[in-house]
Scaffold this motif. Structure first.
Motif, PDB file in Angstrom:
ATOM      1  N   PHE A   1       0.834  -1.206   0.000  1.00  0.00           N
ATOM      2  CA  PHE A   1       0.000   0.000   0.000  1.00  0.00           C
ATOM      3  C   PHE A   1       0.869   1.256   0.000  1.00  0.00           C
ATOM      4  N   GLY A   2       0.404   2.257  -0.733  1.00  0.00           N
ATOM      5  CA  GLY A   2       1.131   3.527  -0.779  1.00  0.00           C
ATOM      6  C   GLY A   2       1.071   4.089  -2.186  1.00  0.00           C
ATOM      7  N   ASP A   3       1.885   5.121  -2.433  1.00  0.00           N
ATOM      8  CA  ASP A   3       1.780   5.764  -3.748  1.00  0.00           C
ATOM      9  C   ASP A   3       2.782   5.215  -4.769  1.00  0.00           C
ATOM     10  N   GLU A   4       3.442   4.100  -4.424  1.00  0.00           N
ATOM     11  CA  GLU A   4       4.426   3.539  -5.362  1.00  0.00           C
ATOM     12  C   GLU A   4       3.796   2.666  -6.432  1.00  0.00           C
ATOM     13  N   HIS A   5       2.662   2.049  -6.091  1.00  0.00           N
ATOM     14  CA  HIS A   5       2.039   1.101  -7.025  1.00  0.00           C
ATOM     15  C   HIS A   5       0.718   1.633  -7.540  1.00  0.00           C
ATOM     16  N   LYS A   6       0.453   1.376  -8.815  1.00  0.00           N
ATOM     17  CA  LYS A   6      -0.816   1.766  -9.418  1.00  0.00           C
ATOM     18  C   LYS A   6      -1.708   0.539  -9.571  1.00  0.00           C
ATOM     19  N   VAL A   7      -3.002   0.758  -9.451  1.00  0.00           N
ATOM     20  CA  VAL A   7      -3.965  -0.353  -9.544  1.00  0.00           C
ATOM     21  C   VAL A   7      -4.303  -0.645 -11.000  1.00  0.00           C
ATOM     22  N   LEU A   8      -4.362  -1.930 -11.315  1.00  0.00           N
ATOM     23  CA  LEU A   8      -4.869  -2.402 -12.607  1.00  0.00           C
ATOM     24  C   LEU A   8      -6.158  -3.163 -12.348  1.00  0.00           C
ATOM     25  N   ARG A   9      -7.100  -3.035 -13.272  1.00  0.00           N
ATOM     26  CA  ARG A   9      -8.371  -3.744 -13.128  1.00  0.00           C
ATOM     27  C   ARG A   9      -8.645  -4.592 -14.365  1.00  0.00           C
ATOM     28  N   GLY A  10      -9.564  -5.548 -14.195  1.00  0.00           N
ATOM     29  CA  GLY A  10     -10.000  -6.379 -15.320  1.00  0.00           C
ATOM     30  C   GLY A  10      -9.327  -7.724 -15.321  1.00  0.00           C
ATOM     31  N   GLY A  11      -8.523  -7.967 -16.323  1.00  0.00           N
ATOM     32  CA  GLY A  11      -7.856  -9.259 -16.467  1.00  0.00           C
ATOM     33  C   GLY A  11      -7.414  -9.391 -17.905  1.00  0.00           C
ATOM     34  N   SER A  12      -6.414 -10.232 -18.147  1.00  0.00           N
ATOM     35  CA  SER A  12      -5.848 -10.340 -19.491  1.00  0.00           C
ATOM     36  C   SER A  12      -6.151 -11.701 -20.099  1.00  0.00           C
ATOM     37  N   TRP A  13      -5.691 -11.899 -21.333  1.00  0.00           N
ATOM     38  CA  TRP A  13      -5.836 -13.205 -21.998  1.00  0.00           C
ATOM     39  C   TRP A  13      -5.150 -14.299 -21.184  1.00  0.00           C
ATOM     40  N   ALA A  14      -4.184 -13.922 -20.356  1.00  0.00           N
ATOM     41  CA  ALA A  14      -3.419 -14.914 -19.591  1.00  0.00           C
ATOM     42  C   ALA A  14      -3.965 -15.119 -18.183  1.00  0.00           C
ATOM     43  N   THR A  15      -5.036 -14.423 -17.852  1.00  0.00           N
ATOM     44  CA  THR A  15      -5.564 -14.497 -16.494  1.00  0.00           C
ATOM     45  C   THR A  15      -6.618 -15.593 -16.406  1.00  0.00           C
ATOM     46  N   SER A  16      -6.489 -16.457 -15.425  1.00  0.00           N
ATOM     47  CA  SER A  16      -7.489 -17.496 -15.235  1.00  0.00           C
ATOM     48  C   SER A  16      -8.848 -16.866 -14.920  1.00  0.00           C
ATOM     49  N   ARG A  17      -9.907 -17.460 -15.471  1.00  0.00           N
ATOM     50  CA  ARG A  17     -11.260 -16.941 -15.180  1.00  0.00           C
ATOM     51  C   ARG A  17     -11.572 -17.077 -13.682  1.00  0.00           C
ATOM     52  N   ASP A  18     -10.809 -17.911 -12.982  1.00  0.00           N
ATOM     53  CA  ASP A  18     -10.962 -18.032 -11.526  1.00  0.00           C
ATOM     54  C   ASP A  18     -10.483 -16.781 -10.797  1.00  0.00           C
ATOM     55  N   VAL A  19      -9.708 -15.967 -11.462  1.00  0.00           N
ATOM     56  CA  VAL A  19      -9.107 -14.800 -10.807  1.00  0.00           C
ATOM     57  C   VAL A  19      -9.874 -13.521 -11.168  1.00  0.00           C
ATOM     58  N   ILE A  20     -10.608 -13.552 -12.269  1.00  0.00           N
ATOM     59  CA  ILE A  20     -11.289 -12.342 -12.726  1.00  0.00           C
ATOM     60  C   ILE A  20     -12.610 -12.146 -11.995  1.00  0.00           C
ATOM     61  N   ARG A  21     -12.748 -11.021 -11.343  1.00  0.00           N
ATOM     62  CA  ARG A  21     -14.033 -10.643 -10.723  1.00  0.00           C
ATOM     63  C   ARG A  21     -14.020  -9.126 -10.615  1.00  0.00           C
ATOM     64  N   PRO A  22     -15.232  -8.535 -10.527  1.00  0.00           N
ATOM     65  CA  PRO A  22     -15.297  -7.068 -10.555  1.00  0.00           C
ATOM     66  C   PRO A  22     -14.480  -6.394  -9.469  1.00  0.00           C
TER      67      PRO A  22
END
Ligand code: AVJ
Ligand code: FE
Length: 370
Positions: A326-347
């Motif tokens: 946590f902090g201002d060093e990392h930015k959040v990504l949302r969604g999921g990619s072609w390589a992301t398991s459908r088990d990991v993708i949720r809103p």
């Protein structure tokens, strides 16, 4: 939980492992041990780390058993061992590594057999099968990291690519959709598996905004490069005729202007959005829009948000998953990619990384105030 849910867990563990082993099936031990990039682990490290994380949680913590290799686990600690150092560590390799994966799994199934997974289980790690869901997600997430590295392996042929991508290609020229202002609900509710950083569910007040319905396409990104002199995304090369090819896994393919742009850093995503007269969405806007109007697919999407705790955050089950980042060093990504398991993708799923990173399967979508 019933015996059949134990079977279901065992089956899903097996399926995740099958994917892991399929990823490395075309590779020899030399390729598993090779350091391709200082910003990515050698595959042997990811593999040992997957097994060690499983041993730590499902065998030692849940089963109360001793580890198979003494304190070897310290070399698989992701915080203690930065990526650039992992090639030099005295980690397991070759046949010993494969045996470790299999031996841990055997013990995991033995422990699973003997525990009480009923809904009123006292251990919060077991409630709702939490620790097993965490392990599944962990293995899938490391498969994606391994695929990031596999882009750099000449001649690599994936045995299976998940054809079930979540969207059709993004058309050039984004259509925007309006999202009403007011109170929006963000985060995961108390039911079901979620990481600690997705909780607790809370409401946020948003001003009205509009957001691209689809991720930014390659064609639009080329226009941005031409008008600003921006660098091409990672893996792009000139085709010699004024166009672009994407050269990954040692193979060059023409860049399809209709497909979402991928392998751009947060800085590049942010610059694109400003060039387009728009901005990156906040992660709250992304999640609010996700409820109805976004077309997802193929790429993680950079947001403008720093990775910060939600109100009422409590680290569970260990602070090194989320809290230490946590902090201002990392930015959040949302969604999921072609390589992301459908088990990991949720809103509510929050991914995060350093803003300069380009090896993630990440693109963007733009937003603007209404
Ligand atoms: C959520 C992708 C940033 O790889 O550092 C894997 C996921 N955490 N093992 C990472 C993770 C622990 C994490 N990211
Ligand atoms: Fe990990």
């Amino acid at each position: 939980m019933t015996a059949s849910s134990k079977d279901a867990i065992a089956e899903r563990l097996a399926e995740a492992r099958e994917r892991t082993l399929e990823l490395i099936e075309p590779l020899d031990d030399r390729q598993l041990n090779r350091v391709y990039s200082p910003i990515l682990s050698p595959l042997a490290w990811d593999l040992g780390h997957i097994a060690n994380f499983e041993e730590l949680w499902l065998v030692q913590t849940i089963g109360g058993r001793e580890p198979l290799h003494g304190d070897l686990g310290r070399f698989y600690d992701a915080i203690e061992n930065p990526r650039r150092t992992r090639g030099e560590l005295p980690i397991l390799r070759d046949a010993e590594l494969r045996a470790y994966l299999a031996d841990v799994r055997e013990r995991t199934l033995d422990v699973l057999d003997g525990i009480d997974l009923s809904d009123d289980a006292e251990d919060p790690l077991l409630q709702g099968g939490f620790v097993y869901e965490m392990l599944l997600a962990h293995e899938h997430q490391h498969n994606e990291t391994m695929l990031q590295l596999l882009q750099m392996v000449d001649g690599y042929e994936p045995v299976r690519v998940d054809a079930e991508v979540a969207a059709e290609p993004a058309p050039d020229g984004a259509e925007m959709v309006a999202v009403e202002g007011g109170e929006h609900t963000i985060g995961a509710g108390p039911e079901g598996f979620a990481y600690d950083n997705e909780r607790s569910r809370h409401t946020v007040a948003l001003a009205p905004f509009e957001i691209d319905r689809t991720p930014v396409a390659n064609g639009a990104y080329v226009q941005f490069m031409e008008s600003t002199g921006a660098e091409p995304p990672m893996y792009w090369e000139h085709d010699g005729e004024g166009g672009w090819v994407r050269n990954a896994m040692g193979r060059a393919h023409p860049v399809d202007p209709a497909y979402p742009v991928i392998h751009v850093s947060w800085h590049e995503a942010d610059a694109f959005a400003r060039w387009a007269g728009k901005r990156l969405p906040t992660e709250q806007e992304w999640e609010a829009a996700r409820a109805g109007v976004l077309m997802l697919g193929q790429v993680w999407e950079w947001t403008s948000s720093d990775f910060l705790p939600y109100p009422g955050f409590e680290a569970f089950p260990y602070p090194e998953y989320s809290e230490v980042f946590f902090g201002d060093e990392h930015k959040v990504l949302r969604g999921g990619s072609w390589a992301t398991s459908r088990d990991v993708i949720r809103p509510s799923f929050r991914n995060w990384d350093l803003p300069e990173r380009r090896q993630i399967f990440a693109g963007l979508r733009c937003a603007r105030d209404l």
